[in-house]
Design a protein around this motif. Structure first.
Motif, PDB file in Angstrom:
ATOM      1  N   THR A   1       0.994   6.328 -12.876  1.00  0.00           N
ATOM      2  CA  THR A   1       1.598   5.040 -12.459  1.00  0.00           C
ATOM      3  C   THR A   1       1.767   4.943 -10.926  1.00  0.00           C
ATOM      4  O   THR A   1       2.539   3.812 -10.460  1.00  0.00           O
ATOM      5  CB  THR A   1       3.127   4.902 -12.973  1.00  0.00           C
ATOM      6  N   ASP A   2       1.265   6.082 -10.223  1.00  0.00           N
ATOM      7  CA  ASP A   2       1.489   6.049  -8.890  1.00  0.00           C
ATOM      8  C   ASP A   2       0.152   5.289  -8.372  1.00  0.00           C
ATOM      9  O   ASP A   2      -0.963   5.890  -8.150  1.00  0.00           O
ATOM     10  CB  ASP A   2       1.268   7.574  -8.445  1.00  0.00           C
ATOM     11  N   ASN A   3       0.397   4.031  -7.968  1.00  0.00           N
ATOM     12  CA  ASN A   3      -0.923   3.197  -7.600  1.00  0.00           C
ATOM     13  C   ASN A   3      -0.966   2.762  -6.219  1.00  0.00           C
ATOM     14  O   ASN A   3      -1.559   2.064  -5.629  1.00  0.00           O
ATOM     15  CB  ASN A   3      -0.847   1.961  -8.274  1.00  0.00           C
ATOM     16  N   ARG A   4      -0.400   3.736  -5.384  1.00  0.00           N
ATOM     17  CA  ARG A   4      -0.749   3.882  -3.823  1.00  0.00           C
ATOM     18  C   ARG A   4      -2.052   3.931  -3.473  1.00  0.00           C
ATOM     19  O   ARG A   4      -2.701   4.745  -4.070  1.00  0.00           O
ATOM     20  CB  ARG A   4       0.375   4.881  -3.076  1.00  0.00           C
ATOM     21  N   ILE A   5      -2.502   3.213  -2.596  1.00  0.00           N
ATOM     22  CA  ILE A   5      -3.874   3.169  -2.058  1.00  0.00           C
ATOM     23  C   ILE A   5      -4.419   4.679  -1.644  1.00  0.00           C
ATOM     24  O   ILE A   5      -5.319   5.063  -1.937  1.00  0.00           O
ATOM     25  CB  ILE A   5      -4.167   2.438  -0.946  1.00  0.00           C
TER      26      ILE A   5
ATOM     27  N   HIS B   1      -4.235   0.110 -10.830  1.00  0.00           N
ATOM     28  CA  HIS B   1      -5.071   1.183  -9.738  1.00  0.00           C
ATOM     29  C   HIS B   1      -6.455   0.299  -9.448  1.00  0.00           C
ATOM     30  O   HIS B   1      -6.652   0.442  -8.595  1.00  0.00           O
ATOM     31  CB  HIS B   1      -4.967   2.597 -10.146  1.00  0.00           C
ATOM     32  N   ASN B   2      -7.101  -0.111 -10.544  1.00  0.00           N
ATOM     33  CA  ASN B   2      -8.210  -0.912 -10.242  1.00  0.00           C
ATOM     34  C   ASN B   2      -7.875  -2.321  -9.464  1.00  0.00           C
ATOM     35  O   ASN B   2      -8.948  -2.447  -8.508  1.00  0.00           O
ATOM     36  CB  ASN B   2      -8.924  -1.233 -11.688  1.00  0.00           C
ATOM     37  N   LEU B   3      -6.859  -2.992  -9.847  1.00  0.00           N
ATOM     38  CA  LEU B   3      -6.572  -4.112  -8.883  1.00  0.00           C
ATOM     39  C   LEU B   3      -6.285  -3.564  -7.603  1.00  0.00           C
ATOM     40  O   LEU B   3      -6.427  -4.407  -6.556  1.00  0.00           O
ATOM     41  CB  LEU B   3      -5.348  -5.015  -9.308  1.00  0.00           C
ATOM     42  N   ALA B   4      -5.499  -2.572  -7.380  1.00  0.00           N
ATOM     43  CA  ALA B   4      -5.203  -2.056  -5.926  1.00  0.00           C
ATOM     44  C   ALA B   4      -6.339  -1.800  -5.269  1.00  0.00           C
ATOM     45  O   ALA B   4      -6.527  -2.255  -3.859  1.00  0.00           O
ATOM     46  CB  ALA B   4      -4.283  -0.911  -5.942  1.00  0.00           C
ATOM     47  N   TRP B   5      -7.627  -1.090  -5.687  1.00  0.00           N
ATOM     48  CA  TRP B   5      -8.580  -0.873  -5.001  1.00  0.00           C
ATOM     49  C   TRP B   5      -9.293  -2.175  -4.724  1.00  0.00           C
ATOM     50  O   TRP B   5      -9.915  -2.374  -3.736  1.00  0.00           O
ATOM     51  CB  TRP B   5      -9.424   0.173  -5.750  1.00  0.00           C
ATOM     52  N   PHE B   6      -9.343  -2.987  -5.723  1.00  0.00           N
ATOM     53  CA  PHE B   6      -9.935  -4.323  -5.512  1.00  0.00           C
ATOM     54  C   PHE B   6      -9.256  -5.200  -4.489  1.00  0.00           C
ATOM     55  O   PHE B   6      -9.985  -5.578  -3.460  1.00  0.00           O
ATOM     56  CB  PHE B   6     -10.338  -5.082  -6.831  1.00  0.00           C
TER      57      PHE B   6
ATOM     58  N   ILE C   1       8.279  -7.814  -9.644  1.00  0.00           N
ATOM     59  CA  ILE C   1       7.318  -6.976  -9.891  1.00  0.00           C
ATOM     60  C   ILE C   1       6.441  -7.256 -10.893  1.00  0.00           C
ATOM     61  O   ILE C   1       6.810  -7.550 -12.069  1.00  0.00           O
ATOM     62  CB  ILE C   1       7.935  -5.222  -9.999  1.00  0.00           C
ATOM     63  N   ALA C   2       5.038  -7.147 -10.867  1.00  0.00           N
ATOM     64  CA  ALA C   2       4.150  -7.553 -11.834  1.00  0.00           C
ATOM     65  C   ALA C   2       3.693  -6.472 -12.654  1.00  0.00           C
ATOM     66  O   ALA C   2       3.464  -5.240 -12.126  1.00  0.00           O
ATOM     67  CB  ALA C   2       2.713  -8.187 -10.795  1.00  0.00           C
ATOM     68  N   GLY C   3       3.657  -6.712 -13.793  1.00  0.00           N
ATOM     69  CA  GLY C   3       3.187  -5.736 -14.761  1.00  0.00           C
ATOM     70  C   GLY C   3       4.224  -5.092 -15.505  1.00  0.00           C
ATOM     71  O   GLY C   3       5.401  -5.242 -15.308  1.00  0.00           O
TER      72      GLY C   3
ATOM     73  N   LYS D   1       0.723  -1.193  -0.041  1.00  0.00           N
ATOM     74  CA  LYS D   1       0.061  -0.070   0.035  1.00  0.00           C
ATOM     75  C   LYS D   1       0.805   1.139   0.099  1.00  0.00           C
ATOM     76  O   LYS D   1       0.572   2.205  -0.688  1.00  0.00           O
ATOM     77  CB  LYS D   1      -0.949   0.085   1.139  1.00  0.00           C
ATOM     78  N   GLU D   2       2.105   1.010   0.473  1.00  0.00           N
ATOM     79  CA  GLU D   2       2.798   2.431   0.717  1.00  0.00           C
ATOM     80  C   GLU D   2       3.466   2.559  -0.579  1.00  0.00           C
ATOM     81  O   GLU D   2       3.857   3.940  -0.870  1.00  0.00           O
ATOM     82  CB  GLU D   2       4.034   2.080   1.654  1.00  0.00           C
ATOM     83  N   SER D   3       3.857   1.688  -1.322  1.00  0.00           N
ATOM     84  CA  SER D   3       4.669   1.844  -2.782  1.00  0.00           C
ATOM     85  C   SER D   3       3.824   1.759  -3.890  1.00  0.00           C
ATOM     86  O   SER D   3       3.923   2.269  -4.970  1.00  0.00           O
ATOM     87  CB  SER D   3       5.757   0.954  -2.985  1.00  0.00           C
ATOM     88  N   GLY D   4       2.489   1.227  -3.666  1.00  0.00           N
ATOM     89  CA  GLY D   4       1.661   0.824  -4.743  1.00  0.00           C
ATOM     90  C   GLY D   4       2.410  -0.315  -5.867  1.00  0.00           C
ATOM     91  O   GLY D   4       1.719  -0.403  -7.016  1.00  0.00           O
TER      92      GLY D   4
END
Length: 104
Positions: free
Chosen positions: A92-96, A70-75, A48-50, A28-31
């Motif tokens: 690319t900043d996918n921190r929650i 970002h959608n995967l992070a939220w889910f 790292i995935a993706g 969550k801290e790095s995304g």
């Protein structure tokens, strides 16, 4: 869980949160997402995935389906799919903490 069971759980836009937790870890801290399994010969556990797509979003492929990170992070965290926005406008900043619900 065998390969056939995993396929039945996951379909395009119908990813099970439990399955997501089994195959990926999310910081969550790095995304950043990392693989907990070895999804292919070229990918190793802990990698790292993706990758970044041409539109500038970080994307992750799961069983031949492409998801924006970002959608995967939220889910991954909240267990729901919704329209999202990056607060700082960096795709690319996918921190929650950088993600918020948005309207189309």
């Amino acid at each position: 869980m065998n390969h056939r069971d995993r396929r039945s759980i996951m379909r395009k836009n119908n990813l099970c949160q439990k399955f997501l937790h089994e195959i990926l870890s999310y910081d969550k801290e790095s995304g950043i997402f990392r693989w907990k399994i070895k999804p292919s010969r070229r990918v190793y556990i802990g990698q790292i995935a993706g990758c970044e797509n041409v539109a500038g979003y970080w994307i992750i492929a799961i069983h031949r389906c492409i998801y924006r990170a970002h959608n995967l992070a939220w889910f991954y965290v909240y267990g729901e799919w919704c329209q999202l926005d990056h607060k700082n406008c960096i795709k690319t900043d996918n921190r929650i903490m950088n993600l918020r619900k948005a309207t189309p």
